[in-house]
Design an enzyme around this catalytic site. Sequence first.
Site, short mmCIF file in Angstrom:
data_model
loop_
_atom_site.label_atom_id
_atom_site.label_comp_id
_atom_site.label_asym_id
_atom_site.label_seq_id
_atom_site.Cartn_x
_atom_site.Cartn_y
_atom_site.Cartn_z
N CYS A 81 66.79 43.82 34.67
CA CYS A 81 65.45 43.61 33.59
C CYS A 81 64.87 42.77 33.95
O CYS A 81 63.86 42.19 33.17
CB CYS A 81 66.67 43.42 31.88
SG CYS A 81 67.38 45.49 31.72
N HIS A 112 62.51 39.27 27.35
CA HIS A 112 63.18 40.33 27.58
C HIS A 112 63.95 40.83 26.47
O HIS A 112 63.99 40.54 25.55
CB HIS A 112 64.32 40.42 28.99
CG HIS A 112 64.22 42.06 29.14
ND1 HIS A 112 64.18 43.43 29.10
CD2 HIS A 112 66.09 42.06 29.06
CE1 HIS A 112 64.79 44.17 28.94
NE2 HIS A 112 66.00 43.86 28.88
N ASN A 165 63.93 48.59 24.92
CA ASN A 165 63.99 48.20 26.02
C ASN A 165 63.76 48.94 27.31
O ASN A 165 64.58 49.81 27.78
CB ASN A 165 65.91 47.63 26.22
CG ASN A 165 66.26 47.55 27.55
OD1 ASN A 165 65.84 47.39 27.76
ND2 ASN A 165 67.74 46.74 27.87
N1 ACO Z 1 75.30 54.34 16.38
C1 ACO Z 1 75.97 54.23 15.34
N2 ACO Z 1 77.89 53.74 15.96
C2 ACO Z 1 77.97 53.19 17.05
C3 ACO Z 1 76.21 53.36 17.74
C4 ACO Z 1 75.92 53.76 17.40
N3 ACO Z 1 74.25 53.84 18.45
N4 ACO Z 1 76.88 52.71 19.00
C5 ACO Z 1 78.25 51.84 18.78
N5 ACO Z 1 78.07 52.17 17.70
C6 ACO Z 1 79.63 52.12 17.27
C7 ACO Z 1 81.32 51.37 18.11
O1 ACO Z 1 81.72 52.56 18.55
C8 ACO Z 1 81.69 50.57 17.66
O2 ACO Z 1 82.70 51.79 16.43
P1 ACO Z 1 83.98 50.83 16.24
O3 ACO Z 1 83.84 49.55 15.11
O4 ACO Z 1 84.43 51.56 15.23
O5 ACO Z 1 84.43 50.89 17.63
C9 ACO Z 1 80.74 50.14 16.40
O6 ACO Z 1 79.44 50.56 16.51
C10 ACO Z 1 80.34 48.87 16.87
O7 ACO Z 1 80.00 48.89 18.62
P2 ACO Z 1 79.52 47.75 19.39
O8 ACO Z 1 79.36 47.95 20.52
O9 ACO Z 1 80.32 46.23 19.10
O10 ACO Z 1 78.30 47.37 18.74
P3 ACO Z 1 77.14 46.18 18.76
O11 ACO Z 1 77.30 45.02 17.78
O12 ACO Z 1 77.99 45.41 20.24
O13 ACO Z 1 75.93 46.83 19.24
C11 ACO Z 1 74.79 46.92 21.15
C12 ACO Z 1 75.90 47.95 20.80
C13 ACO Z 1 73.22 47.35 20.98
C14 ACO Z 1 74.65 47.92 22.71
C15 ACO Z 1 74.36 45.40 21.90
O14 ACO Z 1 76.24 45.37 22.36
C16 ACO Z 1 73.93 45.23 23.09
O15 ACO Z 1 72.82 45.42 23.01
N6 ACO Z 1 74.75 44.46 24.24
C17 ACO Z 1 73.49 44.19 25.07
C18 ACO Z 1 72.25 44.87 25.63
C19 ACO Z 1 71.59 44.29 27.03
O16 ACO Z 1 70.70 42.96 26.40
N7 ACO Z 1 71.83 44.74 28.43
C20 ACO Z 1 71.21 43.87 28.82
C21 ACO Z 1 70.17 44.04 30.02
S1 ACO Z 1 69.82 46.32 29.96
C22 ACO Z 1 70.08 46.04 31.78
O17 ACO Z 1 69.90 45.49 32.76
C23 ACO Z 1 69.35 47.49 31.98
#
Ligand code: ACO
Length: 332
Positions: free
Chosen positions: A114, A255, A285
Amino acid sequence: MAYAAFRSIGAYVPSKILSNEDLSKMVDTTDEWITKRTGIKERHIAAENEFTSDMGTKAAEIAIQRSGIDKSKIDMIICATISPDYFCMPSTATIISTKLGLGNVTAFDISAACTGFVYVLSIAKAFIESGMKKNVLIIGAEKLSSITDYTDRGTCILFGDGAGAALISATDNKTEAIIDVHTGADGTFADLLMTPNGGSGSMHDTLDQEAKSCFMQMKGNETFKVAVKTLTKDVVEILQDNNIDSSEIKHFVPHQANLRIIKAVGDALKLKEEQVVLTVEKYGNTSGASIPMAINDIYESGKLNAGELMLLDAFGGGLTWGSALVPFSPLK
Ligand code: ACO
């Protein structure tokens, strides 16, 4: 001394839309969860026979046309992508250069996920300032749908396809020049975001059984925390290094990974809402394409004017990060 000026922007977005509603029929998720946790409502998906180079070419054609610079003057083309047409060779940049009819130019891809667009910007700036090149076409293009696991709700809700391009050219007018670009990386976080299979580091005899390991895998929550910290630190440093106050930034173009990350960084920097460019809701993204697509959005909506200062800020797999202070300097 030659300086590097950011002359023009262009973007291409494929027509097919994948909404949160569509995704809720594919994996166990809801529109409400995706909207609340990411700010994303929909993303665009390329057609099966539409490649990263096709999208990059379309974005580049627009950027070239808007620059007012004849394409025969382009002497280098760099494409930031983690979803190239072909994983080893040829590079997507060489394919784009042929599709654009550019003839003999230096052309290569870079892999910084990214942060890719900030990396290609820094390379273009360095080549121009050294006097080696005069007109560099930089592109961020991604067909992330080709490396996304649509059974993994933790990642498939995030990513979309698209491309953006900009023309960077030499100037002797310092007021037009890109002020600064910072780039960094820390491989100790490599396992937070990766496509484990398909390269020389993978076991080829497991490829068939583990086809999914060619797709992106992410430790989302850990990545989130590092992202907020790194993006904020990076911006504070580039502003301090250049004696610029955040109030002088007309457009903060982060980003577009997650609305919560962008808001946390914006709040930490005390940026006003109108300074922060947001496209994550409609594109998701798009990795290396996300920043130029966002710049194109403000350009096409008439919000980006000559002389206005943009602050770019990115973070991605590697881990990589980068920021840039860029005045918009179209040729008059
Ligand atoms: N729908 C419903 N529930 C979900 C989903 C979904 N799509 N995805 C995960 N959950 C659940 C998980 O299983 C978890 O359940 P549990 O508590 O029973 O275990 C709960 O939701 C919380 O999961 P987290 O992973 O802690 O959720 P979080 O609030 O962190 O959100 C997300 C996840 C959106 C992926 C976030 O962490 C994020 O945006 N991370 C950063 C991404 C990023 O910036 N990447 C860098 C660039 S990408 C690149 O370089 C290609």
